[in-house]
Design a protein around this motif. Structure first.
Motif, short mmCIF file in Angstrom:
data_model
loop_
_atom_site.label_atom_id
_atom_site.label_comp_id
_atom_site.label_asym_id
_atom_site.label_seq_id
_atom_site.Cartn_x
_atom_site.Cartn_y
_atom_site.Cartn_z
N ALA A 153 -8.20 0.81 -13.82
CA ALA A 153 -8.10 0.62 -12.38
C ALA A 153 -9.45 0.84 -11.73
N SER A 202 1.11 7.35 -4.39
CA SER A 202 -0.14 8.10 -4.38
C SER A 202 -1.37 7.24 -4.70
N TYR A 203 -1.22 6.22 -5.54
CA TYR A 203 -2.40 5.40 -5.86
C TYR A 203 -2.89 4.60 -4.66
N LEU A 204 -2.04 4.46 -3.64
CA LEU A 204 -2.42 3.78 -2.42
C LEU A 204 -2.83 4.76 -1.31
N ARG A 234 -8.31 7.77 0.51
CA ARG A 234 -9.25 8.87 0.27
C ARG A 234 -10.29 8.96 1.37
N GLN A 261 -6.96 0.02 -0.07
CA GLN A 261 -5.61 -0.08 -0.62
C GLN A 261 -5.39 -1.43 -1.30
N ALA A 296 -7.07 -1.08 -4.67
CA ALA A 296 -6.31 -0.21 -5.55
C ALA A 296 -5.10 -0.94 -6.12
N HIS A 297 -4.38 -1.67 -5.26
CA HIS A 297 -3.20 -2.37 -5.74
C HIS A 297 -3.57 -3.52 -6.66
N VAL A 331 -4.36 -1.81 -10.13
CA VAL A 331 -3.57 -0.72 -10.68
C VAL A 331 -2.93 -1.10 -12.02
#
Length: 427
Positions: free
Chosen positions: A205, A273-275, A278, A310, A313-314, A317
């Motif tokens: 990722a 959480s991966y979305l 930060r 986001q 990240a998506h 992932v």
């Protein structure tokens, strides 16, 4: 930071901006530059670096975040009026400034993959209300992940490229069989695109957003709504989207957008959480859409529901790899007010509320000869404003179709086919 370049400080292209491009002059090969005021700085001779002599920015982008920052600082120093060596820098650099009026702008990157998202809550809600008036406007997954699809990178074209009206299957009226012909509902989508510099390996990722994404560019993702609505079930956008996507010739570095960064919108329910965000990667970018030179909309990018970190990240992932030159776009940018909608299908409510232009012409969707231009600005240092380079395109008539192209298919979907004839949700 002020500049010794004439006119630069009074323009939205100061040393705080410095968008990258690929340009040429008559009889010369394309190479990389940055814009300062109404000039382009030829980077290869100015920085003594042959990576900028290439006809795309990919080689430079592949060097990564540290190199991007170092190059930006070097260029700012060369163009700054404050530096102690300003006179010497001007003498060395001024011969490599090219008036913008003398250059031809080219596509700035070799596009690897192209992904288009659907990240505006208002746009998605408008489309849902339009096509599902008796149901929930948003589909069940929309608030849980940034919806997107893989587009066609080979038809990403630079601003100014004429757009030929696409042909495809469409249903001319409810209950009638499909025909093959030119789209009658050719539309725009005002979007913000993100250009990937640092790649990832297959199976991993992506890490920090700013470690991978170099900058942003304005996008018009042209859409044939009638073709799209007929073909999209069950696998999503295809010919109604793949014929052309226009991008600006200017790539604005993320570092130029520091004063534009804002917290993203509140999200409910809280994403997985991966979305998680930060850092604040919402962006306060004010867009403007013009049709034949007349403003018709002012979409606000800061109102987007899903932020670009986001999206990244998506997109990765599942282990899908990034490549230098990959492009992903936000989907249509639309705000809460009618004057903030970023597509004609929303502005005219699928043609039921035509707009009247200043010259008296009426529009629901695009006509041959229409020119669409998208511009944008963002906050800069000290209350200033920086500009994102425009993206524009003019519609040309459809080319002649294949022999027998008007033949009808053998069967028309019936009411028992459920929503097969429902116009598509779109990015």
């Amino acid at each position: 930071m002020t500049s010794w370049v004439p006119g630069a400080d009074a323009s939205p292209y100061t040393p705080a901006n410095l968008p990258y491009c690929v340009f040429s002059r008559q009889g010369e090969a394309p190479r990389a530059g940055v814009r300062i005021g109404d000039h382009v700085l030829d980077l290869a001779p100015a920085l003594h670096d042959e990576v900028f002599a290439a006809p795309s920015l990919n080689g430079f982008l592949a060097r990564g975040r540290a190199a991007w920052s170092d190059t930006r600082r070097r260029v700012q120093r060369l163009l700054s009026a404050q530096a102690g060596e300003a006179a010497a820098n001007r003498a060395a650099v001024e011969p490599h400034l090219v008036p913008l009026a003398e250059v031809r702008l080219h596509q700035p990157i070799e596009v690897g993959d192209y992904v288009d998202f659907y990240c505006s809550l208002e746009h998605a809600t408008n489309l849902g209300r339009m096509f599902r008036p008796d149901g929930e406007p948003l589909l069940p997954n929309w608030r849980h992940l940034p919806v997107g699809y893989h587009g066609r990178s080979g038809t990403v074209v630079v601003s100014g490229t004429p757009i030929t009206r696409p042909r495809g299957q469409r249903v001319p009226a409810p209950g009638r069989p499909p025909v093959l012909g030119p789209s009658a509902k050719l539309d725009i989508e005002a979007e913000l695109g993100f250009v990937v510099g640092t790649p990832t390996r297959l199976g991993e990722a992506a890490g920090d957003f700013a470690d991978h994404v170099f900058g942003v560019t304005l996008v018009n993702d042209w859409s044939a709504r009638d073709i799209q609505s007929w073909e999209y079930v069950p696998l999503g956008p295809f010919l109604g989207k793949s014929f052309a996507t226009s991008i600006s010739p200017w790539i604005t570095p993320l570092e130029a957008l520091g004063h534009a960064r804002v917290a993203g919108r509140a999200q409910d329910p809280e994403p997985l959480s991966y979305l998680g965000r930060r850092e604040p990667w919402g962006l306060d970018i004010a867009m403007r859409v013009e049709l034949n030179g007349e403003p018709i909309s002012a979409p606000p990018y800061r109102q987007m529901y899903w932020t670009p970190d986001q999206m990244l990240a998506h997109m990765t992932v599942n282990g899908a790899s990034l490549r230098t030159g990959d492009l992903f776009a936000s989907g249509t940018v639309s705000g809460a007010e009618p004057g903030q909608r970023g597509s004609l299908i929303e502005i005219t409510w699928n043609g039921s509320e035509p707009i009247k232009l200043a010259d008296g012409q009426i529009r629901t969707f695009l006509e041959d000869g229409d020119t669409v231009t998208i511009t944008a600005t963002a906050p800069g240092p000290g209350g200033t404003s920086i500009a994102l380079g425009e993206v524009t395109g003019t519609i040309l008539p459809s080319l002649p179709g294949p022999r027998g192209g008007s033949d009808r298919t053998s069967r028309v979907p019936s009411d028992r086919d459920g929503d097969r004839r429902r116009p598509a949700d779109c990015g």
